[in-house]
Design an enzyme around this catalytic site. Structure first.
Site, PDB file in Angstrom:
ATOM      1  N   GLU A  88     -11.532  50.080 -29.312  1.00 12.69           N
ATOM      2  CA  GLU A  88     -10.974  48.903 -29.708  1.00 12.69           C
ATOM      3  C   GLU A  88     -12.088  48.134 -30.454  1.00 12.69           C
ATOM      4  O   GLU A  88     -13.304  48.807 -30.414  1.00 12.69           O
ATOM      5  CB  GLU A  88     -10.572  47.978 -28.263  1.00 12.69           C
ATOM      6  N   CYS A 329     -15.509  44.465 -23.017  1.00  8.51           N
ATOM      7  CA  CYS A 329     -15.772  45.822 -23.224  1.00  8.51           C
ATOM      8  C   CYS A 329     -14.708  46.820 -22.471  1.00  8.51           C
ATOM      9  O   CYS A 329     -14.624  46.697 -21.289  1.00  8.51           O
ATOM     10  CB  CYS A 329     -17.196  46.050 -22.375  1.00  8.51           C
TER      11      CYS A 329
HETATM   12  N1  SAH Z   1     -23.659  51.046 -24.228  1.00  8.33           N
HETATM   13  C1  SAH Z   1     -24.158  50.102 -24.999  1.00  8.33           C
HETATM   14  C2  SAH Z   1     -23.135  49.302 -25.826  1.00  8.33           C
HETATM   15  C3  SAH Z   1     -21.908  48.838 -25.287  1.00  8.33           C
HETATM   16  S1  SAH Z   1     -21.851  47.674 -24.074  1.00  8.33           S
HETATM   17  C4  SAH Z   1     -24.955  49.052 -24.083  1.00  8.33           C
HETATM   18  O1  SAH Z   1     -25.086  49.443 -22.755  1.00  8.33           O
HETATM   19  O2  SAH Z   1     -25.544  48.065 -24.594  1.00  8.33           O
HETATM   20  C5  SAH Z   1     -22.225  46.309 -24.788  1.00  8.33           C
HETATM   21  C6  SAH Z   1     -22.504  45.115 -23.443  1.00  8.33           C
HETATM   22  O3  SAH Z   1     -21.478  44.673 -22.962  1.00  8.33           O
HETATM   23  C7  SAH Z   1     -23.584  45.533 -22.768  1.00  8.33           C
HETATM   24  O4  SAH Z   1     -24.668  44.799 -22.669  1.00  8.33           O
HETATM   25  C8  SAH Z   1     -22.722  45.797 -21.669  1.00  8.33           C
HETATM   26  O5  SAH Z   1     -23.572  45.604 -20.147  1.00  8.33           O
HETATM   27  C9  SAH Z   1     -21.965  44.634 -21.671  1.00  8.33           C
HETATM   28  N2  SAH Z   1     -20.747  44.288 -20.751  1.00  8.33           N
HETATM   29  C10 SAH Z   1     -19.953  45.551 -20.068  1.00  8.33           C
HETATM   30  N3  SAH Z   1     -19.097  45.026 -19.305  1.00  8.33           N
HETATM   31  C11 SAH Z   1     -18.995  43.787 -19.447  1.00  8.33           C
HETATM   32  C12 SAH Z   1     -18.373  42.676 -18.990  1.00  8.33           C
HETATM   33  N4  SAH Z   1     -17.253  42.729 -18.121  1.00  8.33           N
HETATM   34  N5  SAH Z   1     -18.555  41.455 -19.152  1.00  8.33           N
HETATM   35  C13 SAH Z   1     -19.745  41.000 -20.163  1.00  8.33           C
HETATM   36  N6  SAH Z   1     -20.376  41.916 -20.487  1.00  8.33           N
HETATM   37  C14 SAH Z   1     -20.086  43.028 -20.488  1.00  8.33           C
END
Ligand code: SAH
Length: 339
Positions: A88, A329
């Site tokens: 996505e 995400c």
């Molecule tokens: N793997 C990379 C990029 C993808 S995640 C990373 O860890 O940075 C992108 C961001 O979204 C990260 O900071 C992650 O911790 C955050 N994230 C994941 N799930 C989330 C949620 N439910 N609410 C808010 N941010 C979230």
């Protein structure tokens, strides 16, 4: 193979191989990224035989939009890939332009406890072209230019490092999508060797680190990667990174109710990053059905913010997009695949 997999340099090599000239590669980039052709037959200034050869080898477009959720300021796209997997992307309309958040992998192996994407293991890396096409197709859908790209969707970009670098080169290319380095942000959970390698990459894009906890005990509980690269090593690598580049780092910090949103955590976080050329982006947690973490109360978020401010840490609170459409995400993909 998708033609969007190729950087301009790779296209030059291929063109020389089939008897074309270097400048044809530049031309080709203009057809692909400025004129945004849909078929190689639309190309008028490359010899027929060469075009035929290219048509045997390359395809234009291998991913498809299969669902869109629209709100005023945000669109969420679900793409189907050629092997029927799904990823996505999210489009956000800011006052400074259109920004897209793209995926870098199908699934993710990092296993962060609060993250929907990590609930399903990595199936595979995305190809370069599959990342490029997310930008192209969303641009086509909104019929407006995308000016900012963040690699913060499904996947860990530093776990797909070589493709990530090529993707950045293509979207940044003056004959490609012309997205300035400062308008490109890569977000990582903190894979230390790749941070060091990335510091030598000659494109001054922004780096964001998903920190989410100010000490090893808590961070290892939330993010398994911390057991491999604990905070001391991570911070050392980031200081090294800052030495090599003048770019300001972003620390992302999701606020999880009663987990990492306490006064003690705010003080500890301030100490951890004091003196660095960095700022903290506080992120209200997007709750999901399958995961038990809760979002911090607004007053707790403000308290946390105030402590950082008092400690002279640069801090912002992320503007919220897409809490009513499934823009956290990996949620749209989860719905689709019912994982
Ligand atoms: N793997 C990379 C990029 C993808 S995640 C990373 O860890 O940075 C992108 C961001 O979204 C990260 O900071 C992650 O911790 C955050 N994230 C994941 N799930 C989330 C949620 N439910 N609410 C808010 N941010 C979230």
């Amino acid at each position: 193979m998708s033609i969007y997999n190729l950087t301009k340099e790779e296209l030059v090599d291929y063109f020389l191989e089939i008897g074309l000239k270097k400048y044809h590669a530049e031309e080709m980039f203009r057809w692909l990224y400025e004129k945004k052709i849909k078929s190689l037959d639309q190309i008028t200034n490359i010899k027929k035989e060469a075009l035929e050869k290219m048509k045997e080898k390359f395809s234009l477009g291998e991913i498809q939009i299969v669902a869109v959720e629209r709100e005023k300021e945000v669109n969420k796209y679900l793409f189907s890939l050629k092997d029927k997997e799904h990823v996505e992307a999210v489009l956000m309309r800011h006052d400074y332009g259109n920004s897209i958040c793209i995926s870098s992998q199908v699934g993710c192996n990092m296993g962060c406890k609060f993250c929907e994407s990590g609930r399903r293991k990595k199936v595979r890396n995305l190809e370069v072209g599959e990342m490029v096409e997310q930008v192209l197709q969303v641009e086509e859908d909104i019929k407006t230019r995308i000016s900012h790209v963040v690699i913060m969707g499904i996947g860990e970009p530093f776990d797909n490092f070589d493709n990530l670098l090529k993707f950045i080169q293509i979207i940044n290319d003056p004959k490609g999508l012309q997205i300035g380095s400062r308008h490109i942000t890569v977000s990582t959970c903190g894979i230390v060797p790749k941070i060091l390698e990335f510091s030598k990459f000659p494109y001054p894009v922004n780096l964001a680190i998903s920190l989410h906890a100010p000490n090893d005990l808590l961070r290892s509980q939330l993010m398994p990667i911390n057991k491999v690269y604990p905070l001391k090593e991570l911070m050392k690598a980031l200081k090294e990174y800052s030495k090599n580049s003048s770019r300001r780092l972003t620390f992302e910090y999701i606020l999880l109710k009663d987990i990492n949103d306490t006064k003690e955590c705010a003080e500890e976080l301030s100490k951890l990053i004091r003196g660095m050329n960095a700022y903290v982006n506080l992120i209200p947690y997007n709750q999901t059905e399958a995961i038990e973490f809760k979002r911090s109360e607004p007053f707790q978020i403000m308290k946390f913010y105030d402590i950082l401010k008092k400690n002279k840490i640069q801090v912002t609170i992320r503007k919220e997009f897409g809490t009513t459409i499934s823009a956290a995400c990996g949620q749209l993909r989860s719905k689709k695949e019912d994982v």
